[in-house]
Design a protein around this motif. Structure first.
Motif: not given
Length: 131
Positions: A18-23, A28-38
Motif C-alpha cells: 500500500l505504501g508503494i502504491a501511494l508513492a 504519477l499525480l505530480s507528473l499529471f498536475l505539473r502542467f496545470q496553470p495553478y
C-alpha cells in the motif's frame, strides 16, 4: 550510520504494498498536475506521499497491517491481471486463451486450427471454440 537508521525504524511499520502504491500514485499525480496553470493544485500530489511516509513511520502496526490487507483484497485482481499479461503477450501471435465454461480455468490453445474441441485439464469438460 545505517545502524542509527535501523534503530530508528525499530518498532515502526515500514514499507508495504500500500505504501508503494501511494508513492507511485503521488509520482504519477505530480507528473499529471505539473502542467496545470495553478501551483496550489500541484500541491495535492504531496498528500499521498505524506500518507505513505506516515504509514511507514507509524508505530501502530496492527492498524497498518489491516489497512494493507484491505488494499490487497481490493487490488488483487489488478495485480493478477498484470502478472498474467507477460505470458499472454509473449504467446499473442501463436496461441489463444479461453475459459472453461464450468470451472473457469484458463486454457491455452494454438491459433489457426479452425473449430476445435477443447478439453479442460482441470475438470475434463469438452467445449468447442474457433481458434
Amino acid at each position: 550510520m545505517f545502524y542509527r537508521f535501523q534503530r530508528f525504524m525499530y518498532g515502526r511499520y515500514g514499507l508495504d504494498p500500500l505504501g508503494i502504491a501511494l508513492a507511485v500514485f503521488a509520482f504519477l499525480l505530480s507528473l499529471f498536475l505539473r502542467f496545470q496553470p495553478y501551483t496550489l493544485i500541484y500541491l495535492i500530489s504531496y498528500i499521498p506521499l505524506i500518507l505513505a511516509v506516515y504509514r511507514m513511520l507509524s508505530r501502530n502496526i496492527q492498524k497498518r497491517a489491516v489497512e494493507n490487507q484491505k488494499f490487497l483484497r481490493v487490488a488483487r485482481p489488478a495485480f493478477d491481471w498484470c502478472r498474467n499479461l507477460g505470458p499472454r503477450l509473449r504467446t499473442w501471435g501463436t496461441h489463444r486463451y479461453f475459459r472453461c465454461p464450468q470451472c473457469k480455468q484458463k486454457v491455452r490453445v494454438p491459433k489457426g486450427r479452425g473449430r476445435i474441441i477443447i478439453t479442460c485439464p482441470r475438470c475434463g469438460v469438452e467445449f468447442i471454440k474457433k481458434t
